[in-house]
Design a protein around this motif. Sequence first.
Motif, short mmCIF file in Angstrom:
data_model
loop_
_atom_site.label_atom_id
_atom_site.label_comp_id
_atom_site.label_asym_id
_atom_site.label_seq_id
_atom_site.Cartn_x
_atom_site.Cartn_y
_atom_site.Cartn_z
N ARG A 160 0.83 -1.20 0.00
CA ARG A 160 0.00 0.00 0.00
C ARG A 160 0.87 1.26 0.00
O ARG A 160 0.61 2.22 -0.73
CB ARG A 160 -0.92 -0.02 1.22
CG ARG A 160 -2.00 1.06 1.20
CD ARG A 160 -3.03 0.81 2.29
NE ARG A 160 -2.44 0.58 3.60
CZ ARG A 160 -2.01 1.55 4.39
NH1 ARG A 160 -2.14 2.79 4.03
NH2 ARG A 160 -1.47 1.26 5.56
N LEU A 161 1.93 1.25 0.82
CA LEU A 161 2.81 2.41 0.89
C LEU A 161 3.46 2.66 -0.46
O LEU A 161 3.62 3.81 -0.87
CB LEU A 161 3.88 2.19 1.97
CG LEU A 161 3.37 2.25 3.41
CD1 LEU A 161 4.46 1.83 4.38
CD2 LEU A 161 2.91 3.66 3.74
N VAL A 162 3.83 1.58 -1.14
CA VAL A 162 4.43 1.74 -2.46
C VAL A 162 3.40 2.32 -3.43
O VAL A 162 3.69 3.26 -4.16
CB VAL A 162 4.96 0.37 -2.98
CG1 VAL A 162 5.34 0.47 -4.44
CG2 VAL A 162 6.15 -0.07 -2.15
N ALA A 163 2.17 1.77 -3.36
CA ALA A 163 1.13 2.25 -4.26
C ALA A 163 0.83 3.73 -4.02
O ALA A 163 0.55 4.49 -4.95
CB ALA A 163 -0.14 1.42 -4.09
N GLU A 164 0.89 4.14 -2.75
CA GLU A 164 0.59 5.54 -2.42
C GLU A 164 1.82 6.42 -2.49
O GLU A 164 1.80 7.57 -2.08
CB GLU A 164 -0.02 5.60 -1.01
CG GLU A 164 -1.41 4.99 -0.94
CD GLU A 164 -1.94 4.90 0.49
OE1 GLU A 164 -1.30 5.46 1.41
OE2 GLU A 164 -2.99 4.26 0.69
N GLU A 165 2.92 5.84 -2.95
CA GLU A 165 4.19 6.56 -3.10
C GLU A 165 4.66 7.16 -1.78
O GLU A 165 5.18 8.26 -1.73
CB GLU A 165 4.07 7.62 -4.19
CG GLU A 165 3.82 6.99 -5.54
CD GLU A 165 3.79 8.00 -6.67
OE1 GLU A 165 3.76 9.20 -6.38
OE2 GLU A 165 3.80 7.56 -7.83
N LYS A 166 4.45 6.43 -0.70
CA LYS A 166 4.91 6.90 0.60
C LYS A 166 6.05 6.05 1.11
O LYS A 166 6.52 6.24 2.24
CB LYS A 166 3.76 6.83 1.62
CG LYS A 166 2.69 7.86 1.38
CD LYS A 166 1.66 7.75 2.48
CE LYS A 166 0.38 8.46 2.13
NZ LYS A 166 -0.77 7.81 2.77
N ALA A 167 6.48 5.10 0.31
CA ALA A 167 7.48 4.14 0.78
C ALA A 167 8.75 4.84 1.26
O ALA A 167 9.35 4.45 2.25
CB ALA A 167 7.79 3.13 -0.30
N ALA A 168 9.14 5.92 0.56
CA ALA A 168 10.39 6.60 0.92
C ALA A 168 10.32 7.14 2.34
O ALA A 168 11.29 7.08 3.09
CB ALA A 168 10.66 7.73 -0.06
N ASN A 169 9.15 7.66 2.70
CA ASN A 169 8.99 8.24 4.04
C ASN A 169 8.91 7.17 5.12
O ASN A 169 8.95 7.48 6.30
CB ASN A 169 7.74 9.13 4.08
CG ASN A 169 7.75 10.04 5.28
OD1 ASN A 169 8.82 10.45 5.73
ND2 ASN A 169 6.57 10.36 5.78
N TYR A 170 8.80 5.92 4.72
CA TYR A 170 8.73 4.84 5.71
C TYR A 170 9.99 4.00 5.70
O TYR A 170 10.01 2.92 6.29
CB TYR A 170 7.48 3.98 5.45
CG TYR A 170 6.23 4.62 6.00
CD1 TYR A 170 5.59 5.61 5.28
CD2 TYR A 170 5.73 4.26 7.24
CE1 TYR A 170 4.47 6.23 5.78
CE2 TYR A 170 4.60 4.86 7.75
CZ TYR A 170 3.97 5.85 7.02
OH TYR A 170 2.86 6.46 7.53
N ARG A 171 11.05 4.49 5.00
CA ARG A 171 12.30 3.73 5.01
C ARG A 171 12.81 3.63 6.43
O ARG A 171 12.96 4.63 7.12
CB ARG A 171 13.36 4.41 4.13
CG ARG A 171 13.48 3.77 2.76
CD ARG A 171 14.71 4.25 2.05
NE ARG A 171 15.92 3.84 2.76
CZ ARG A 171 17.12 4.34 2.51
NH1 ARG A 171 17.27 5.24 1.60
NH2 ARG A 171 18.16 3.93 3.19
#
Lengths: 650, 365
Positions: A189-200
């Motif tokens: 979901r984080l990848v789909a919402e393009e938030k993955a970077a902020n959750y590294r």
Amino acid sequence: MKQAARLKDPHTEERQLYWRLLAAYLFMVLMLLLLVARFVWLQVFQYEHFTTLAQNNSISLVPVQPNRGLIVDRNGIELARNYASYTLELTPDKIDNLDATIKALGEVVPITPRDLKRFQKFLSESKDFEPVPLRLKMDDTEAAKVAANLWRFPGVEVKARLYRDYPYKELTSHVLGYIGRIGPRDKDRLVAEEKAANYRGATHIGKLGLEAVYENELHGQNGFEEIETDSAGRAVRSLRRTAPVHGNTLQLALDIHLQDVADKLFGNRRGALVAIDPRSGGVLALLSKPSFDPNLFIDGIDSQSWQSLNDDWQRPLINRAIRGMYPPGSTFKPFMGMAALESGAIGPNEVRPAPGYFTLPGSSHQFRDSNPRGNGSANLARAIAVSSDTFFYKLAWDMGIDRIHPLLAQFGLGSKTGIDLDGEAIGVLPTKEWKARRFAGKRFRDEHRRWLPADVVSIGIGQGFNTYTPLQMANATAILANDGRAFHPHLVQKVTDALNGKTRLIEAAPYKQLPFKQQHYDYIKKGMQAVMQPGGTGWRLGQGLQYSMAGKTGTAQVVQIKQGAKYNAGALAEQHRDHSWFIAFAPVEQPKIAVAVIVENAGFGATAAAPIARALFDYYLTGKLSDDIRGQLETFPPSATGKQDASVAR
Amino acid sequence: MQVSLAKRIAHAIMDPLDGWLLALLAGVFVLSMIALFSASNQSWAKIDNKLVYTALSLLVMWLLARLSPQTVMHMALPLYVAGVLLLVGVEVAGITVNGSTRWLNVGIGRIQPSEIMKIAVPMMLAWYFQKYETTLNWRHYVVAAILIVIPGLLILKQPDLGTATLVMGAGFFALFFAGLPWKIIIGGAVAFLASLPVVWNLMHDYQRKRVLTLIDPMQDPLGDGYHIIQSMIAIGSGGVWGKGWLAGSQTHLDYIPERTTDFIFAVYSEEFGLVGNLLLLALYLGIISRCLLITARAPTLYGRLLAGAITLSFFVYVFVNMGMVAGILPVVGVPLPFMSYGGTATVSLAIGLGMLMGIGKLQRR
């Protein structure tokens, strides 16, 4: 022989050697030039490329985790907070023999079978190069012990981590929800919402409740640290640091003291309570009983605890306040009355008969009144006060479902209230189309789908097809109390920005005004106030009031009682007994609190639900509380209101 | 009187040595000390060690330079035979380390017989061709080839591709200067290329891997390609002027493998850049040129063949090591002459150069 002869000639031989020496020399020079060409290629033409590679090699960007935002109650008492402790983490990639390492670590700090189980679970969910926690919440002594032995264990780290803590456990679980470890689905979901970077580097994410809904406010913004590392990945020194932006603070409308009082008033009975400030839509208390300890879920619940929670017949994991759908029973009558007045089906003070039973023209089926002798005759206000069923059967029959539905829909019944929680149930405010859809399945025949004249009759007293959540009932009550000025109920009142201390209000103004006449509101309120007065169904609870209170009792049938049979609570299994309902607001002139209470399988509304609402109002409006309840209350830290207000002022 | 005595002592010491070679070697030595200090993370212990074995190497070089080439030549056959026997001994009762059997315990300690063959093979060939100088015919080339191949195969079998290449190379150079016909050399080269598929099949897995990762190191950047990639990064990021002494990030953050020994050139190159590389290459080219000049002036066939073989072997060390570190040759365990840290290799190189100086001394008289 010819060759030998030639070789014997010293001159020829010498000349040949010189040629060969020259050839060898030229060959070597050529080869060295080849090396030179290679060096020029690497060091001049590819210099930039390799410089980048060298820097990438040695400089790694390490995310710095922001602190998750706090959640505080309306008075600034921390409901969700963070505390620092240590974890023991293993990176499978860097460990040759995982089992041996764990065994050896077990000799340094205690590792329980539960820790191991959890470790295995995390291990199966993560990639080999990701560190996986083996021990959580190590104290200083344990952390120091492991740290002293770390040289023996490559791939093992002790990390300082912030833990989330919900100090009031069961009291807040259905409101706050909880955070949990980021699982494969969260990652997708984080990848789909393009938030993955902020959750590294982040390990946890909101899973339920406010923690999930306000994830974007609470998580904050990653910082980064540029760290020079050696080939084994060990940090050598820090080069640059971009500080993280911590999560925002959520200040709730919820009053934890009130929530606590409501909880203790419930005791260990099942049910739900929602209290709303009609003036703002702020949710003052939201209770679902029984509840669970959200802290169990943060680092993965063990299967035993999970089983016992999930298999419990009382369903502690279900948030009854927003997901429980109950027939509203007689608490439906004030809204029904409002609709009747608005549609002109009845005028204020118009007197009608209220007999012991009601029959449809041409039918022998008796719709019985809860009072077998009936209530003589009554106007609408009195019909509400005494809760006459036959009065409302007739009203509903006269109006028909097509006129009832749009008027009641105005109160938010049969649609989501828009509260800031996920998973809210819609409930059922029936229409003819709804019935056709509901029974569209192959199992049903046309006569099941058709709207029958009888269907509307039981809807008039809050039985039949209609079911609502306690939240919907509280919301409708608040809208009524507030003369039709409607808010979306919301738990969070304001968000304090961690970066600049500025606050944002959630829903500062009503989103709609119901198009109803003020005199109708006043009339219905009068009827509800009469409920609490002598002759009303809740008169006993209206005694000794220091403020004005309006309410409505309700009793929701769980099972259909056969024609001619009598409801006998003792003869029914506990789970088949009626639910006890009560809706109320106070003070009547300027309502500050509206509430909906349901106590499951507790019988008549006035006996179980209404006393809870009365005691809650007493506490909220006058501070009065019985010694028995007061003795059970939690201890809260001294209110940090002053501090909160100071930050608001800035 | 005093002065003249000192002069005479200095002369006695310096006389056997070749001044040019000594000066060039001194230059390489200075650079090697600088590089080692950085590569070893400023380890004085390694510097001390290097000083000790360098002194020992000088002594060995001096002793061999003093000996008449004739005397040395008589040791060729016994040394060769002993070497082959020891190689057979390794085959029978060798000590295995990291999957290759290269060492033999001879009571006083373990020795590596293949190291002896690096000098024994060219000596043997030089002696052999000198012996049959007047009656030389094609049969002698065949015998010489066999003399090369026997130890070569024994070493290949250990397996030790690097040393086998050096030993057979040294033998081939002697053959080349002995006048091996170009037809055979070119024909042999063609045959060698044609036989590559066969060789491929005979290769050990680790050798195949090395060849494969040589072609594309990025295939396995964290495995076999790692060493090559990291040393190429070190060289490339050094640029024209280098990152400066003790300032190589690849070196000091531990990315360069074997950085005091086989890969010391990567350390040097990272810190001193292209300019440093050219300086070092110039020194090596000077040494090679001087050695070839000595070869050309050698009065005997033995001297010419041995000196030529030693010179070309020296070149092969330099080329193969630098080529390996720069990523154009496979990773084989060949040290960079006098730069790489390690006593055995240095002494063995000093033996060769000592003999070469001895040959050079002969022609001057």
